[in-house]
Design a protein around this motif. Sequence first.
Motif, PDB file in Angstrom:
ATOM      1  N   ALA A   1     113.475 112.598 -23.309  1.00  0.00           N
ATOM      2  CA  ALA A   1     114.251 111.471 -22.779  1.00  0.00           C
ATOM      3  C   ALA A   1     113.672 110.135 -23.233  1.00  0.00           C
ATOM      4  O   ALA A   1     114.408 109.231 -23.652  1.00  0.00           O
ATOM      5  CB  ALA A   1     114.296 111.543 -21.254  1.00  0.00           C
TER       6      ALA A   1
ATOM      7  N   LYS B   1     114.514 109.713 -26.926  1.00  0.00           N
ATOM      8  CA  LYS B   1     115.921 109.401 -27.159  1.00  0.00           C
ATOM      9  C   LYS B   1     116.226 107.935 -26.868  1.00  0.00           C
ATOM     10  O   LYS B   1     117.106 107.333 -27.498  1.00  0.00           O
ATOM     11  CB  LYS B   1     116.811 110.308 -26.299  1.00  0.00           C
ATOM     12  CG  LYS B   1     118.292 110.154 -26.615  1.00  0.00           C
ATOM     13  CD  LYS B   1     119.145 111.071 -25.761  1.00  0.00           C
ATOM     14  CE  LYS B   1     119.008 112.508 -26.156  1.00  0.00           C
ATOM     15  NZ  LYS B   1     120.001 113.361 -25.446  1.00  0.00           N
ATOM     16  N   GLN B   2     115.468 107.339 -25.933  1.00  0.00           N
ATOM     17  CA  GLN B   2     115.668 105.925 -25.597  1.00  0.00           C
ATOM     18  C   GLN B   2     114.840 104.998 -26.476  1.00  0.00           C
ATOM     19  O   GLN B   2     114.704 103.809 -26.179  1.00  0.00           O
ATOM     20  CB  GLN B   2     115.331 105.693 -24.122  1.00  0.00           C
ATOM     21  CG  GLN B   2     116.196 106.497 -23.159  1.00  0.00           C
ATOM     22  CD  GLN B   2     117.684 106.298 -23.383  1.00  0.00           C
ATOM     23  OE1 GLN B   2     118.157 105.176 -23.523  1.00  0.00           O
ATOM     24  NE2 GLN B   2     118.425 107.404 -23.436  1.00  0.00           N
TER      25      GLN B   2
ATOM     26  N   PRO C   1     114.327 114.021 -15.271  1.00  0.00           N
ATOM     27  CA  PRO C   1     115.460 113.746 -16.149  1.00  0.00           C
ATOM     28  C   PRO C   1     116.164 115.015 -16.613  1.00  0.00           C
ATOM     29  O   PRO C   1     115.553 116.073 -16.750  1.00  0.00           O
ATOM     30  CB  PRO C   1     114.798 113.041 -17.331  1.00  0.00           C
ATOM     31  CG  PRO C   1     113.449 113.697 -17.425  1.00  0.00           C
ATOM     32  CD  PRO C   1     113.044 113.975 -16.000  1.00  0.00           C
TER      33      PRO C   1
ATOM     34  N   ASP D   1     119.076 116.300 -19.614  1.00  0.00           N
ATOM     35  CA  ASP D   1     119.934 116.038 -20.770  1.00  0.00           C
ATOM     36  C   ASP D   1     121.154 116.941 -20.619  1.00  0.00           C
ATOM     37  O   ASP D   1     121.140 118.110 -21.018  1.00  0.00           O
ATOM     38  CB  ASP D   1     119.171 116.349 -22.059  1.00  0.00           C
ATOM     39  CG  ASP D   1     119.980 116.045 -23.316  1.00  0.00           C
ATOM     40  OD1 ASP D   1     121.213 115.867 -23.212  1.00  0.00           O
ATOM     41  OD2 ASP D   1     119.386 116.005 -24.410  1.00  0.00           O
TER      42      ASP D   1
ATOM     43  N   ASP E   1     120.365 111.831 -14.356  1.00  0.00           N
ATOM     44  CA  ASP E   1     120.642 111.654 -15.788  1.00  0.00           C
ATOM     45  C   ASP E   1     119.415 111.062 -16.489  1.00  0.00           C
ATOM     46  O   ASP E   1     118.738 110.173 -15.954  1.00  0.00           O
ATOM     47  CB  ASP E   1     121.838 110.723 -15.963  1.00  0.00           C
ATOM     48  CG  ASP E   1     122.125 110.432 -17.420  1.00  0.00           C
ATOM     49  OD1 ASP E   1     122.613 111.328 -18.114  1.00  0.00           O
ATOM     50  OD2 ASP E   1     121.800 109.310 -17.862  1.00  0.00           O
ATOM     51  N   GLU E   2     119.110 111.559 -17.683  1.00  0.00           N
ATOM     52  CA  GLU E   2     117.865 111.177 -18.360  1.00  0.00           C
ATOM     53  C   GLU E   2     117.774 109.681 -18.649  1.00  0.00           C
ATOM     54  O   GLU E   2     116.693 109.086 -18.521  1.00  0.00           O
ATOM     55  CB  GLU E   2     117.710 111.973 -19.657  1.00  0.00           C
ATOM     56  CG  GLU E   2     118.823 111.765 -20.671  1.00  0.00           C
ATOM     57  CD  GLU E   2     118.585 112.534 -21.955  1.00  0.00           C
ATOM     58  OE1 GLU E   2     117.593 113.276 -22.034  1.00  0.00           O
ATOM     59  OE2 GLU E   2     119.395 112.385 -22.894  1.00  0.00           O
ATOM     60  N   GLU E   3     118.866 109.041 -19.043  1.00  0.00           N
ATOM     61  CA  GLU E   3     118.821 107.605 -19.343  1.00  0.00           C
ATOM     62  C   GLU E   3     118.477 106.801 -18.096  1.00  0.00           C
ATOM     63  O   GLU E   3     117.686 105.848 -18.152  1.00  0.00           O
ATOM     64  CB  GLU E   3     120.168 107.157 -19.909  1.00  0.00           C
ATOM     65  CG  GLU E   3     120.184 105.695 -20.339  1.00  0.00           C
ATOM     66  CD  GLU E   3     121.489 105.290 -20.978  1.00  0.00           C
ATOM     67  OE1 GLU E   3     121.687 104.071 -21.171  1.00  0.00           O
ATOM     68  OE2 GLU E   3     122.302 106.182 -21.287  1.00  0.00           O
ATOM     69  N   TYR E   4     119.030 107.200 -16.964  1.00  0.00           N
ATOM     70  CA  TYR E   4     118.756 106.522 -15.693  1.00  0.00           C
ATOM     71  C   TYR E   4     117.292 106.682 -15.297  1.00  0.00           C
ATOM     72  O   TYR E   4     116.642 105.723 -14.852  1.00  0.00           O
ATOM     73  CB  TYR E   4     119.672 107.102 -14.622  1.00  0.00           C
ATOM     74  CG  TYR E   4     119.405 106.596 -13.220  1.00  0.00           C
ATOM     75  CD1 TYR E   4     119.695 105.280 -12.864  1.00  0.00           C
ATOM     76  CD2 TYR E   4     118.875 107.441 -12.253  1.00  0.00           C
ATOM     77  CE1 TYR E   4     119.460 104.813 -11.576  1.00  0.00           C
ATOM     78  CE2 TYR E   4     118.631 106.988 -10.964  1.00  0.00           C
ATOM     79  CZ  TYR E   4     118.927 105.680 -10.633  1.00  0.00           C
ATOM     80  OH  TYR E   4     118.685 105.237  -9.367  1.00  0.00           O
TER      81      TYR E   4
ATOM     82  N   VAL F   1     114.626 107.324 -17.298  1.00  0.00           N
ATOM     83  CA  VAL F   1     113.782 106.551 -18.219  1.00  0.00           C
ATOM     84  C   VAL F   1     113.811 105.072 -17.859  1.00  0.00           C
ATOM     85  O   VAL F   1     112.780 104.388 -17.873  1.00  0.00           O
ATOM     86  CB  VAL F   1     114.220 106.772 -19.680  1.00  0.00           C
ATOM     87  CG1 VAL F   1     113.562 105.747 -20.610  1.00  0.00           C
ATOM     88  CG2 VAL F   1     113.879 108.178 -20.142  1.00  0.00           C
ATOM     89  N   ARG F   2     114.981 104.574 -17.516  1.00  0.00           N
ATOM     90  CA  ARG F   2     115.099 103.170 -17.143  1.00  0.00           C
ATOM     91  C   ARG F   2     114.268 102.870 -15.882  1.00  0.00           C
ATOM     92  O   ARG F   2     113.630 101.816 -15.791  1.00  0.00           O
ATOM     93  CB  ARG F   2     116.567 102.813 -16.918  1.00  0.00           C
ATOM     94  CG  ARG F   2     116.799 101.318 -16.676  1.00  0.00           C
ATOM     95  CD  ARG F   2     118.242 100.944 -16.840  1.00  0.00           C
ATOM     96  NE  ARG F   2     119.110 101.575 -15.855  1.00  0.00           N
ATOM     97  CZ  ARG F   2     120.010 102.515 -16.132  1.00  0.00           C
ATOM     98  NH1 ARG F   2     120.157 102.927 -17.382  1.00  0.00           N
ATOM     99  NH2 ARG F   2     120.742 103.037 -15.183  1.00  0.00           N
TER     100      ARG F   2
END
Length: 391
Positions: free
Chosen positions: A25, A28-29, A196, A198, A377-380, A382-383
């Motif tokens: 994750a 990917k970011q 996270p 994916d 969700d992985e993006e959330y 990581v943020r």
Amino acid sequence: MRIAVVVNSLKMGGMERVACSLSDAFTKQGHDTHLIYLKNRPVEIEPSNPEVRLHLFNLQKWVLLSGIGFLWMILCRLSNVAFRKSFAVLFAYAEALVFSYKLKKVEKKSGRFDLIVFRGHGTFSHVWPLKDKRFVFVCESTQNKKHFGKHSKRIYSLLFSNRRMVCVSEGAKLSFMDLIESFNISCESVLTISNPNDYEHIFHESENLIPDVAYHTKPYILGLGRLVPGKNFPLLIDAYCFARQHYGLKQDLVIVGEGREKDRIKNKIKALGLEDCVFLKGQQNNPFPWYKQADLFVLSSKSEGLGMVLIEALACGTSVVATNCPGGVGDIMVGKLRDFLAEQTPESLAQKMILALEQAKVPELKADVAKALEQFDEEYIVRKYCDAYLT
């Protein structure tokens, strides 16, 4: 940013899978991500993204290569006889020196890390003597205040004092806060940041119909996890037996996983006369097709730090039932999904299994499933790490 994720080993387990997912994750970011593992065990799982760089530190080997380290291990073993469960805490003095040395070597080659995330007690207990502002310790499970007996206050103080802590669910955080408040431990910070997922990867892997799944042509209910007491598979088997006897349940029960309770579970299956409908499939490198093809996934645990298997099952479009156990299950089972939380009895779990099979296609569930999945969700995720530690 340059980030390291640290885990004990890369065996097939929930914590190890999450460490790999978190590494993927971050990568990917757009972060330069490294996955460090501490024990030289067979690699059964690793990140799917080839840009994640792997490093084996093999702490115990490097400690023992020095004569002083070998003597220190003997002293720690002797101390463990007198002070139960003290070995890992004392041996960490030597392991921390090795970790620091190996970390400097990696950073000399790749550059200094901005954030170093340790996944689980079994991981950060190896390095607790080190103090570094970049370290974040992640608690994966609920806490047992009596784990170290009469030495619990002292040892937990060593592990957690003045640390930046993350808990993977609100339930896990509640348990952790109870522990540190009971022992008057002061942490630098305690945040909730979940694990996270994916979902694109999960969906893709779930479509890979591996032969063992394809050969099981009869509809089935799935249980998945390590065969250890905390996962409470005997309860699942009792509930399944009750549902067959009292509700006419026709599906098979498939259990995926390995662990020290395997023989006990086999004996229970035999004692209940369920050999023709309950099947142990062992450890699976790709569990997602098993979720995808199941009519229902059931979690029967006594406690769960989060309950990643529930998230994975929902992501595969499979109905779920879970015991209403301490930890993070309540974070996942939101809205109408709470109707499928059972007490830890065979009768209650069987009733919820039948209810879930009957209501699998209820339209109202879709919105609650989407809401449950969104927060993992992985993006959330990581943020949340970046906002907390990299700004």
